[in-house]
Design a protein around this motif. Sequence first.
Motif, PDB file in Angstrom:
ATOM      1  N   TRP A  48       0.052  -1.292  -0.210  1.00  0.00           N
ATOM      2  CA  TRP A  48       0.225   0.122   0.163  1.00  0.00           C
ATOM      3  C   TRP A  48       1.243   1.379   0.331  1.00  0.00           C
ATOM      4  O   TRP A  48       0.810   3.028  -0.950  1.00  0.00           O
ATOM      5  N   LEU A  49       1.673   1.356   0.826  1.00  0.00           N
ATOM      6  CA  LEU A  49       2.750   2.414   0.537  1.00  0.00           C
ATOM      7  C   LEU A  49       3.446   2.751  -0.720  1.00  0.00           C
ATOM      8  O   LEU A  49       3.593   4.102  -0.939  1.00  0.00           O
ATOM      9  N   GLU A  50       3.533   1.924  -1.165  1.00  0.00           N
ATOM     10  CA  GLU A  50       4.514   1.759  -2.622  1.00  0.00           C
ATOM     11  C   GLU A  50       3.549   2.331  -3.691  1.00  0.00           C
ATOM     12  O   GLU A  50       3.692   3.126  -4.591  1.00  0.00           O
ATOM     13  N   HIS A  51       1.725   1.964  -3.240  1.00  0.00           N
ATOM     14  CA  HIS A  51       1.078   2.639  -4.354  1.00  0.00           C
ATOM     15  C   HIS A  51       0.610   4.017  -4.027  1.00  0.00           C
ATOM     16  O   HIS A  51       0.923   4.352  -4.967  1.00  0.00           O
ATOM     17  N   TYR A  52       0.923   4.794  -2.854  1.00  0.00           N
ATOM     18  CA  TYR A  52       0.772   5.770  -2.324  1.00  0.00           C
ATOM     19  C   TYR A  52       2.018   6.329  -3.462  1.00  0.00           C
ATOM     20  O   TYR A  52       1.884   7.528  -3.421  1.00  0.00           O
ATOM     21  N   ARG A  53       3.263   5.934  -3.001  1.00  0.00           N
ATOM     22  CA  ARG A  53       4.220   6.604  -3.292  1.00  0.00           C
ATOM     23  C   ARG A  53       4.721   6.803  -4.518  1.00  0.00           C
ATOM     24  O   ARG A  53       4.864   7.459  -4.787  1.00  0.00           O
ATOM     25  N   LEU A  54       3.901   5.916  -5.217  1.00  0.00           N
ATOM     26  CA  LEU A  54       3.633   5.908  -7.019  1.00  0.00           C
ATOM     27  C   LEU A  54       2.586   6.722  -7.728  1.00  0.00           C
ATOM     28  O   LEU A  54       3.201   7.837  -8.325  1.00  0.00           O
ATOM     29  N   SER A  55       1.739   6.947  -6.776  1.00  0.00           N
ATOM     30  CA  SER A  55       1.005   7.899  -7.059  1.00  0.00           C
ATOM     31  C   SER A  55       0.911   9.665  -7.226  1.00  0.00           C
ATOM     32  O   SER A  55       1.852   9.863  -7.878  1.00  0.00           O
ATOM     33  N   TYR A  56       2.194   9.489  -5.912  1.00  0.00           N
ATOM     34  CA  TYR A  56       3.164  10.980  -5.015  1.00  0.00           C
ATOM     35  C   TYR A  56       3.978  10.819  -6.032  1.00  0.00           C
ATOM     36  O   TYR A  56       3.892  12.422  -6.685  1.00  0.00           O
ATOM     37  N   ARG A  57       4.785   9.979  -6.719  1.00  0.00           N
ATOM     38  CA  ARG A  57       5.984  10.615  -7.661  1.00  0.00           C
ATOM     39  C   ARG A  57       5.258  10.457  -9.320  1.00  0.00           C
ATOM     40  O   ARG A  57       5.741  11.869 -10.056  1.00  0.00           O
ATOM     41  N   ALA A  58       4.514   9.899  -9.689  1.00  0.00           N
ATOM     42  CA  ALA A  58       4.012   9.594 -10.968  1.00  0.00           C
ATOM     43  C   ALA A  58       3.408  10.715 -11.319  1.00  0.00           C
ATOM     44  O   ALA A  58       2.730  11.615 -12.342  1.00  0.00           O
ATOM     45  N   GLN A  59       2.763  11.503  -9.861  1.00  0.00           N
ATOM     46  CA  GLN A  59       1.429  12.762 -10.227  1.00  0.00           C
ATOM     47  C   GLN A  59       0.495  12.294 -10.807  1.00  0.00           C
ATOM     48  O   GLN A  59       0.149  13.052 -11.340  1.00  0.00           O
ATOM     49  N   ALA A  60      -0.378  10.777 -10.650  1.00  0.00           N
ATOM     50  CA  ALA A  60      -1.112  10.625 -11.529  1.00  0.00           C
ATOM     51  C   ALA A  60      -1.565   9.230 -10.421  1.00  0.00           C
ATOM     52  O   ALA A  60      -1.930   8.990  -9.177  1.00  0.00           O
ATOM     53  N   PRO A  61      -3.133   9.190 -10.699  1.00  0.00           N
ATOM     54  CA  PRO A  61      -3.554   8.102  -9.692  1.00  0.00           C
ATOM     55  C   PRO A  61      -3.053   6.541 -10.575  1.00  0.00           C
ATOM     56  O   PRO A  61      -2.583   5.853 -11.370  1.00  0.00           O
ATOM     57  N   VAL A  62      -3.171   5.715  -9.154  1.00  0.00           N
ATOM     58  CA  VAL A  62      -2.847   4.598  -9.238  1.00  0.00           C
ATOM     59  C   VAL A  62      -3.804   3.692  -8.861  1.00  0.00           C
ATOM     60  O   VAL A  62      -4.924   3.687  -8.501  1.00  0.00           O
ATOM     61  N   PHE A  63      -4.457   2.623  -9.985  1.00  0.00           N
ATOM     62  CA  PHE A  63      -5.178   1.691  -9.367  1.00  0.00           C
ATOM     63  C   PHE A  63      -5.060  -0.058  -9.218  1.00  0.00           C
ATOM     64  O   PHE A  63      -3.948   0.273  -9.823  1.00  0.00           O
ATOM     65  N   GLY A  64      -5.503  -0.579  -8.997  1.00  0.00           N
ATOM     66  CA  GLY A  64      -4.924  -1.955  -8.877  1.00  0.00           C
ATOM     67  C   GLY A  64      -6.273  -3.123  -8.460  1.00  0.00           C
ATOM     68  O   GLY A  64      -7.461  -2.358  -7.840  1.00  0.00           O
ATOM     69  N   THR A  65      -6.146  -4.735  -8.324  1.00  0.00           N
ATOM     70  CA  THR A  65      -7.328  -5.165  -7.450  1.00  0.00           C
ATOM     71  C   THR A  65      -6.452  -5.746  -6.357  1.00  0.00           C
ATOM     72  O   THR A  65      -5.586  -6.310  -6.380  1.00  0.00           O
ATOM     73  N   THR A  66      -6.880  -5.924  -5.521  1.00  0.00           N
ATOM     74  CA  THR A  66      -6.154  -6.970  -4.912  1.00  0.00           C
ATOM     75  C   THR A  66      -7.869  -7.953  -3.595  1.00  0.00           C
ATOM     76  O   THR A  66      -9.194  -7.696  -4.449  1.00  0.00           O
ATOM     77  N   SER A  67      -7.302  -8.129  -2.468  1.00  0.00           N
ATOM     78  CA  SER A  67      -8.582  -9.059  -1.739  1.00  0.00           C
ATOM     79  C   SER A  67      -8.779  -8.873  -0.405  1.00  0.00           C
ATOM     80  O   SER A  67      -7.082  -8.676   0.163  1.00  0.00           O
ATOM     81  N   LEU A  68     -10.191  -8.900   0.240  1.00  0.00           N
ATOM     82  CA  LEU A  68      -9.963  -9.457   1.294  1.00  0.00           C
ATOM     83  C   LEU A  68     -10.195 -11.122   1.791  1.00  0.00           C
ATOM     84  O   LEU A  68     -10.513 -11.558   0.332  1.00  0.00           O
TER      85      LEU A  68
END
Length: 166
Positions: free
Chosen positions: A80-100
Amino acid sequence: MIGELHEWWLAHRNGDIPDRSRLDPVDFTHLLPSLLLSEVVHQPFRVRFRLVGTKVVEAMGLDITGQFLDELVSPEREPWLEHYRLSYRAQAPVFGTTSLISTAGARFPYEFGIFPLRRGKASIDQFVAIADYFGFSSSSDELVAWRHRGATQGLSSASDDSDERS
Protein backbone atom coordinates in the motif's frame (compact mmCIF):
# COMPACT_ATOMS: atom_id res chain seq x y z
CA MET A 1 -17.29 4.00 -8.28
CA ILE A 2 -13.62 4.24 -9.18
CA GLY A 3 -14.52 5.48 -12.65
CA GLU A 4 -16.76 8.18 -11.20
CA LEU A 5 -14.00 9.46 -8.91
CA HIS A 6 -11.53 9.30 -11.79
CA GLU A 7 -13.85 11.35 -13.98
CA TRP A 8 -14.09 13.95 -11.20
CA TRP A 9 -10.28 14.01 -10.87
CA LEU A 10 -9.81 14.48 -14.62
CA ALA A 11 -12.49 17.18 -14.83
CA HIS A 12 -10.92 19.21 -12.00
CA ARG A 13 -7.26 18.90 -12.81
CA ASN A 14 -6.97 21.78 -15.32
CA GLY A 15 -3.81 20.23 -16.76
CA ASP A 16 -2.42 19.56 -13.28
CA ILE A 17 -3.56 17.89 -10.08
CA PRO A 18 -6.88 18.97 -8.54
CA ASP A 19 -6.82 21.08 -5.39
CA ARG A 20 -8.42 19.50 -2.32
CA SER A 21 -10.77 22.50 -2.03
CA ARG A 22 -12.49 21.29 -5.22
CA LEU A 23 -13.50 18.01 -3.55
CA ASP A 24 -16.93 18.66 -2.06
CA PRO A 25 -18.30 15.71 -0.07
CA VAL A 26 -21.83 16.79 -0.96
CA ASP A 27 -21.06 15.76 -4.56
CA PHE A 28 -20.05 12.28 -3.38
CA THR A 29 -22.50 11.35 -0.61
CA HIS A 30 -23.12 7.97 -2.24
CA LEU A 31 -19.34 7.28 -2.37
CA LEU A 32 -18.44 8.47 1.15
CA PRO A 33 -18.65 5.00 2.76
CA SER A 34 -15.96 3.79 0.32
CA LEU A 35 -13.63 6.82 0.43
CA LEU A 36 -10.36 7.39 2.28
CA LEU A 37 -8.87 10.86 2.60
CA SER A 38 -5.25 11.02 3.66
CA GLU A 39 -2.46 13.54 4.08
CA VAL A 40 1.20 13.32 3.08
CA VAL A 41 4.19 13.75 5.33
CA HIS A 42 6.96 14.54 2.85
CA GLN A 43 10.22 13.67 4.65
CA PRO A 44 10.25 10.79 5.19
CA PHE A 45 7.33 9.92 2.94
CA ARG A 46 4.38 8.81 5.06
CA VAL A 47 0.61 8.70 4.66
CA ARG A 48 -1.83 9.46 7.51
CA PHE A 49 -5.53 8.72 7.12
CA ARG A 50 -7.77 11.69 7.97
CA LEU A 51 -11.16 10.26 6.96
CA VAL A 52 -12.09 6.63 6.41
CA GLY A 53 -15.50 5.62 5.11
CA THR A 54 -17.73 3.23 7.03
CA LYS A 55 -17.61 0.53 4.33
CA VAL A 56 -13.79 0.61 4.42
CA VAL A 57 -13.77 0.37 8.22
CA GLU A 58 -16.15 -2.60 8.02
CA ALA A 59 -14.00 -4.39 5.45
CA MET A 60 -10.73 -3.75 7.33
CA GLY A 61 -12.19 -4.54 10.71
CA LEU A 62 -10.34 -1.51 12.06
CA ASP A 63 -10.93 2.24 12.01
CA ILE A 64 -7.62 3.64 10.75
CA THR A 65 -8.61 7.31 11.03
CA GLY A 66 -5.61 9.26 12.35
CA GLN A 67 -3.23 6.33 11.78
CA PHE A 68 -0.10 6.26 9.64
CA LEU A 69 -0.13 3.63 6.91
CA ASP A 70 3.37 2.40 7.76
CA GLU A 71 2.23 1.68 11.32
CA LEU A 72 -0.52 -0.60 10.05
CA VAL A 73 0.88 -2.80 7.34
CA SER A 74 4.23 -4.32 6.61
CA PRO A 75 5.55 -3.40 3.15
CA GLU A 76 6.65 -7.01 2.71
CA ARG A 77 3.06 -8.19 3.02
CA GLU A 78 1.18 -5.21 1.65
CA PRO A 79 2.45 -2.76 -0.98
CA TRP A 80 0.00 0.00 0.00
CA LEU A 81 2.71 2.52 0.84
CA GLU A 82 4.31 1.84 -2.56
CA HIS A 83 0.96 2.45 -4.30
CA TYR A 84 0.72 5.84 -2.61
CA ARG A 85 4.38 6.59 -3.33
CA LEU A 86 3.86 5.71 -7.02
CA SER A 87 0.89 8.08 -7.23
CA TYR A 88 2.93 10.77 -5.46
CA ARG A 89 5.96 10.44 -7.75
CA ALA A 90 4.02 10.00 -10.98
CA GLN A 91 1.57 12.75 -9.99
CA ALA A 92 -1.16 10.52 -11.34
CA PRO A 93 -3.83 8.12 -10.12
CA VAL A 94 -2.96 4.51 -9.35
CA PHE A 95 -5.49 1.73 -9.85
CA GLY A 96 -5.33 -1.87 -8.74
CA THR A 97 -7.02 -5.04 -7.61
CA THR A 98 -6.55 -6.86 -4.35
CA SER A 99 -8.66 -9.00 -2.04
CA LEU A 100 -10.05 -9.35 1.43
CA ILE A 101 -9.43 -12.64 3.16
CA SER A 102 -11.99 -14.38 5.33
CA THR A 103 -11.07 -16.24 8.49
CA ALA A 104 -11.85 -19.41 6.51
CA GLY A 105 -9.29 -18.43 3.85
CA ALA A 106 -11.72 -17.40 1.10
CA ARG A 107 -10.71 -14.39 -1.00
CA PHE A 108 -13.07 -11.58 -1.98
CA PRO A 109 -11.55 -9.44 -4.75
CA TYR A 110 -12.01 -5.69 -4.83
CA GLU A 111 -10.59 -2.75 -6.77
CA PHE A 112 -9.09 0.52 -5.60
CA GLY A 113 -8.05 3.90 -6.94
CA ILE A 114 -5.65 6.40 -5.34
CA PHE A 115 -5.80 10.01 -6.54
CA PRO A 116 -3.28 12.72 -5.60
CA LEU A 117 -4.47 16.18 -4.51
CA ARG A 118 -2.83 19.52 -3.85
CA ARG A 119 -3.79 21.98 -1.12
CA GLY A 120 -3.01 25.35 -2.69
CA LYS A 121 0.67 24.48 -3.11
CA ALA A 122 2.94 22.97 -5.70
CA SER A 123 3.41 19.75 -3.72
CA ILE A 124 0.99 16.87 -3.42
CA ASP A 125 -0.34 17.10 0.12
CA GLN A 126 -3.29 14.72 0.16
CA PHE A 127 -4.86 11.73 -1.53
CA VAL A 128 -8.42 10.68 -2.00
CA ALA A 129 -8.76 6.94 -2.46
CA ILE A 130 -11.69 4.64 -3.04
CA ALA A 131 -12.26 0.93 -2.53
CA ASP A 132 -14.99 -0.77 -4.56
CA TYR A 133 -16.03 -3.96 -2.77
CA PHE A 134 -18.64 -4.80 -5.45
CA GLY A 135 -21.50 -5.11 -2.99
CA PHE A 136 -19.53 -7.40 -0.69
CA SER A 137 -21.11 -7.49 2.73
CA SER A 138 -19.86 -9.48 5.62
CA SER A 139 -19.51 -8.94 9.29
CA SER A 140 -15.97 -7.91 10.17
CA ASP A 141 -15.56 -10.96 12.41
CA GLU A 142 -15.67 -13.12 9.25
CA LEU A 143 -12.71 -11.23 7.75
CA VAL A 144 -9.08 -11.15 8.74
CA ALA A 145 -8.77 -7.65 10.20
CA TRP A 146 -5.89 -5.26 9.71
CA ARG A 147 -3.71 -4.85 12.80
CA HIS A 148 -1.11 -2.40 14.01
CA ARG A 149 2.35 -3.67 13.07
CA GLY A 150 3.37 -4.02 16.71
CA ALA A 151 0.30 -6.05 17.68
CA THR A 152 1.10 -9.26 19.54
CA GLN A 153 -1.04 -11.29 17.17
CA GLY A 154 1.10 -10.18 14.25
CA LEU A 155 0.07 -8.46 11.10
CA SER A 156 -3.04 -9.65 9.37
CA SER A 157 -3.91 -7.91 6.18
CA ALA A 158 -6.32 -8.23 3.39
CA SER A 159 -4.75 -7.99 -0.01
CA ASP A 160 -2.83 -9.76 -2.69
CA ASP A 161 -2.17 -9.65 -6.41
CA SER A 162 -2.00 -5.87 -6.54
CA ASP A 163 -1.95 -4.55 -10.05
CA GLU A 164 -0.96 -0.89 -10.29
CA ARG A 165 -1.52 1.25 -13.36
CA SER A 166 -1.20 4.98 -13.75
